[in-house]
Motif scaffolding. Structure first.
Motif, short mmCIF file in Angstrom:
data_model
loop_
_atom_site.label_atom_id
_atom_site.label_comp_id
_atom_site.label_asym_id
_atom_site.label_seq_id
_atom_site.Cartn_x
_atom_site.Cartn_y
_atom_site.Cartn_z
N TRP A 1 0.86 -1.29 -0.06
CA TRP A 1 -0.02 0.08 0.16
C TRP A 1 0.96 1.37 0.05
N ILE A 2 2.09 1.04 0.50
CA ILE A 2 2.86 2.45 0.53
C ILE A 2 3.37 2.79 -0.74
N PHE A 3 3.52 1.79 -1.57
CA PHE A 3 3.84 2.02 -3.02
C PHE A 3 2.77 2.30 -4.12
N TRP A 4 1.69 2.49 -3.46
CA TRP A 4 0.27 3.04 -4.23
C TRP A 4 -0.06 4.37 -3.72
N VAL A 5 -0.38 4.58 -2.38
CA VAL A 5 -0.44 5.37 -1.75
C VAL A 5 0.18 6.76 -1.94
N GLY A 6 1.75 6.57 -1.55
CA GLY A 6 2.68 7.45 -1.50
C GLY A 6 2.86 8.07 -3.01
N PRO A 7 2.97 7.32 -3.95
CA PRO A 7 3.31 7.73 -5.29
C PRO A 7 1.75 8.60 -5.70
N PHE A 8 0.77 8.33 -5.50
CA PHE A 8 -0.53 8.77 -5.87
C PHE A 8 -0.68 10.21 -5.18
N ILE A 9 -0.36 10.30 -3.86
CA ILE A 9 -0.20 11.70 -3.23
C ILE A 9 0.64 12.63 -3.65
N GLY A 10 2.08 12.12 -3.88
CA GLY A 10 3.06 12.70 -4.45
C GLY A 10 2.65 13.45 -5.93
N ALA A 11 1.92 12.41 -6.70
CA ALA A 11 1.62 13.09 -8.09
C ALA A 11 0.67 13.99 -8.03
N ALA A 12 -0.31 14.04 -6.98
CA ALA A 12 -1.52 14.82 -6.71
C ALA A 12 -0.89 16.27 -6.35
N ILE A 13 0.14 16.29 -5.34
CA ILE A 13 0.83 17.59 -5.01
C ILE A 13 1.34 18.03 -6.16
N ALA A 14 2.19 17.49 -6.83
CA ALA A 14 2.92 18.20 -8.07
C ALA A 14 1.98 18.61 -8.95
N ALA A 15 0.81 17.87 -9.29
CA ALA A 15 -0.22 18.38 -10.49
C ALA A 15 -0.80 19.65 -9.73
N PHE A 16 -1.06 19.69 -8.58
CA PHE A 16 -1.78 20.99 -7.92
C PHE A 16 -0.64 22.10 -8.00
N TYR A 17 0.80 21.68 -7.62
CA TYR A 17 1.64 22.87 -7.45
C TYR A 17 1.92 23.37 -8.90
N HIS A 18 2.02 22.60 -9.84
CA HIS A 18 2.31 23.14 -10.98
C HIS A 18 1.26 23.89 -11.66
N GLN A 19 0.02 23.36 -11.76
CA GLN A 19 -1.00 23.89 -12.48
C GLN A 19 -1.51 25.30 -11.54
N PHE A 20 -1.75 25.14 -10.30
CA PHE A 20 -2.20 26.26 -9.46
C PHE A 20 -1.48 27.15 -8.83
N ILE A 21 -0.14 26.78 -8.81
CA ILE A 21 0.48 27.83 -8.08
C ILE A 21 1.78 28.21 -9.15
N LEU A 22 2.39 27.22 -9.92
CA LEU A 22 3.31 27.97 -10.86
C LEU A 22 2.64 28.65 -12.16
N ARG A 23 1.49 27.98 -12.53
CA ARG A 23 0.88 28.32 -13.60
C ARG A 23 -0.24 29.12 -13.36
N ALA A 24 -0.66 29.29 -12.13
CA ALA A 24 -1.66 30.21 -11.59
C ALA A 24 -3.08 30.05 -12.21
N ALA A 25 -3.37 28.69 -12.32
CA ALA A 25 -4.84 28.56 -13.23
C ALA A 25 -5.95 28.83 -12.40
N ALA A 26 -5.71 28.97 -11.17
CA ALA A 26 -6.67 29.29 -10.17
C ALA A 26 -6.99 30.80 -10.35
N ILE A 27 -5.94 31.75 -10.33
CA ILE A 27 -6.09 33.17 -10.54
C ILE A 27 -6.63 33.46 -11.84
N LYS A 28 -6.09 32.74 -13.15
CA LYS A 28 -6.33 32.96 -14.25
C LYS A 28 -7.91 32.67 -14.26
N ALA A 29 -8.57 31.56 -13.81
CA ALA A 29 -9.95 31.37 -13.71
C ALA A 29 -10.80 32.47 -13.10
N LEU A 30 -10.41 32.86 -11.84
CA LEU A 30 -10.88 33.86 -11.23
C LEU A 30 -10.95 35.37 -12.16
#
Length: 284
Positions: free
Chosen positions: A248-277
């Motif tokens: 379970w460590i090798f599924w839960v860990g990677p999936f959490i890491g991938a989700a955080i990376a997607a959020f960080y890149h799309q909503f922080i670095l690319r400012a998708a939330a600010i653009k949408a607003l």
């Protein structure tokens, strides 16, 4: 003259790159296209080759350093060589399949790209199934060719090393996968490609290096998963209780890491939330 300049200004401020539109959540039209099935097959074969070469490298290293069976403790490729095997194979396989399937070769990467609306749900699920089956077949080939060594040296399976608790192992997998998926987003970002067009960047290269560096850091902790298909394929073929207890460590860990990376890149670095607003306010 001033008015002409004012009217011309938007041309110079326009984007010099093109963001592809978000992928539909469910796209049934994909199921009618050969390109979709070709991409699924490419993911299956790429993951099979990835597991075949890397697990063979791990087992070969353990055999070469096994002093009880004539090995040399200072022999073999070492941890550095194992890390190079994983990173090098990712570089090769992403380079080969990027134009066909996107070169995911990892359910965590697929999940991150799905959350960022880069692929549809149907494609994401089919990729994950193909990757998992490819991993099982790749490790199965290793066992078929070197059965005695495979069983003796743990089948290249990922387990939490002695001396580390579950939290440390889970954290290592989360951070390691974050590094990988964040690199995938950065290396394939169309905005970066346009901005740094004078500096040619071959996307598979930084992705392969990310895998290499993460392996150097986490092999002593978990053997380095950061790829649920890699861990699952080895677990299915080796099929020992300890491996399944830690799976379970090798599924839960990677999936959490991938989700955080997607959020960080799309909503922080690319400012998708600010653009949408901003778009919402302008429409209002």
């Amino acid at each position: 003259m001033t008015k002409d300049v004012e009217h011309a200004a938007p041309e110079f401020s326009a984007k010099d790159y093109h963001d592809p539109p978000p992928a539909p959540l469910v796209d049934f039209d994909e199921l009618t296209k050969w390109s979709f099935y070709r991409a699924v097959v490419a993911e299956f074969i790429a993951t099979l080759l990835f597991l075949y070469v890397t697990v063979l490298t791990v087992i070969g290293y353990k055999h070469q350093t096994d002093t009880l069976h004539g090995g040399n403790q200072c022999g073999g490729v070492g941890i550095l060589g194992i890390a190079w095997a994983f990173g090098g194979m990712i570089f090769i396989l992403v380079y080969c399949t990027a134009g066909i399937s996107g070169g995911h070769i990892n359910p965590a990467v697929t999940l991150g790209l799905f959350l960022a609306r880069k692929v549809s749900l149907i494609r994401a699920v089919m990729y994950m199934v193909a990757q998992s089956l490819g991993a099982i077949c790749g490790v199965g080939l290793v066992k078929a060719f070197q059965k005695s060594y495979y069983n003796r040296y743990g089948g290249g399976a990922n387990v939490l090393a002695e001396g580390y608790n579950t939290g440390v192992g889970l954290g290592a997998e989360i951070i390691g996968t974050f590094v990988l998926v964040y690199t995938v987003f950065s290396a394939t970002d169309p905005k970066r490609s346009a901005r740094d067009s004078h500096v040619p960047v071959l996307a598979p290269l930084p992705i392969g290096f990310a895998v290499f560096m993460v392996h150097l850091a986490t092999i002593p902790i978990t053997g380095t998963g950061i790829n649920p298909a890699r861990s699952f394929g080895a677990a299915v073929i080796y099929n020992q209780e300890k491996v399944w207890d830690d799976q379970w460590i090798f599924w839960v860990g990677p999936f959490i890491g991938a989700a955080i990376a997607a959020f960080y890149h799309q909503f922080i670095l690319r400012a998708a939330a600010i653009k949408a607003l901003g778009s919402f306010r302008s429409n209002a």
